[in-house]
Design a protein around this motif. Structure first.
Motif, mmCIF file in Angstrom:
data_model
loop_
_atom_site.group_PDB
_atom_site.id
_atom_site.type_symbol
_atom_site.label_atom_id
_atom_site.label_comp_id
_atom_site.label_asym_id
_atom_site.label_seq_id
_atom_site.Cartn_x
_atom_site.Cartn_y
_atom_site.Cartn_z
ATOM 1 N N TYR A 24 6.182 5.394 5.142
ATOM 2 C CA TYR A 24 6.197 5.330 3.684
ATOM 3 C C TYR A 24 7.458 4.618 3.218
ATOM 4 O O TYR A 24 8.429 4.507 3.970
ATOM 5 N N PRO A 25 7.470 4.134 1.957
ATOM 6 C CA PRO A 25 8.701 3.520 1.444
ATOM 7 C C PRO A 25 9.897 4.449 1.640
ATOM 8 O O PRO A 25 9.780 5.667 1.533
ATOM 9 N N ASP A 26 11.023 3.858 1.980
ATOM 10 C CA ASP A 26 12.300 4.531 2.270
ATOM 11 C C ASP A 26 12.379 5.086 3.685
ATOM 12 O O ASP A 26 13.395 5.671 4.045
ATOM 13 N N ASP A 27 11.336 4.920 4.507
ATOM 14 C CA ASP A 27 11.433 5.312 5.912
ATOM 15 C C ASP A 27 12.281 4.277 6.646
ATOM 16 O O ASP A 27 12.182 3.075 6.391
ATOM 17 N N THR A 85 0.847 -1.189 0.000
ATOM 18 C CA THR A 85 0.000 0.000 0.000
ATOM 19 C C THR A 85 0.883 1.240 0.000
ATOM 20 O O THR A 85 2.103 1.142 0.097
ATOM 21 N N GLU A 86 0.268 2.413 -0.083
ATOM 22 C CA GLU A 86 1.017 3.665 -0.109
ATOM 23 C C GLU A 86 1.788 3.891 1.193
ATOM 24 O O GLU A 86 2.892 4.420 1.186
ATOM 25 N N TYR A 87 1.188 3.508 2.314
ATOM 26 C CA TYR A 87 1.814 3.674 3.624
ATOM 27 C C TYR A 87 1.322 2.573 4.552
ATOM 28 O O TYR A 87 0.390 1.836 4.239
ATOM 29 N N GLU A 131 8.738 -0.773 -1.093
ATOM 30 C CA GLU A 131 7.534 -1.102 -1.870
ATOM 31 C C GLU A 131 7.601 -2.547 -2.327
ATOM 32 O O GLU A 131 8.638 -3.011 -2.775
ATOM 33 N N LYS A 146 2.235 7.226 10.132
ATOM 34 C CA LYS A 146 2.288 6.646 8.790
ATOM 35 C C LYS A 146 3.737 6.485 8.346
ATOM 36 O O LYS A 146 4.518 7.428 8.416
#
Length: 95
Positions: free
Chosen positions: A76-79, A31-33, A93, A74
């Protein structure tokens, strides 16, 4: 998912064309987050989602170098998520 690796002097993996230390465990999301509480379960840090509130009250969590204990935070990718005593993770992702 396919990785190119370099084995000397340190071990690294490539994710999405970014070099990431192998010491960080990638956690793939579709998902997005993802909320921090859900992330903890997905990363196998806790065994049930109900443990998230307790875990966050008892342990320090660092997201991108800043402490955050909010279960709904939330990600997100790269967190980057660092949990002393449990490991270091990176959100990626799902491909």
């Amino acid at each position: 998912m396919e990785y190119d690796t370099i084995l000397f002097p340190f071990t690294y993996i490539y994710l999405s064309e970014k070099l990431v230390s192998r010491m960080q465990t990638p956690v793939a999301i579709s998902t997005e987050y993802i909320a921090l509480g859900q992330f903890l379960k997905l990363a196998d840090v806790i065994s049930t989602g109900g443990m998230a509130k307790w875990f966050l009250s008892e342990h320090e969590i660092f997201i991108n170098g800043e402490q955050d204990q909010r279960r709904g935070r939330k990600l997100y990718p790269d967190d980057h998520v660092e949990i002393p005593g449990f490991g270091s993770f990176i959100v990626v992702e799902e491909e």
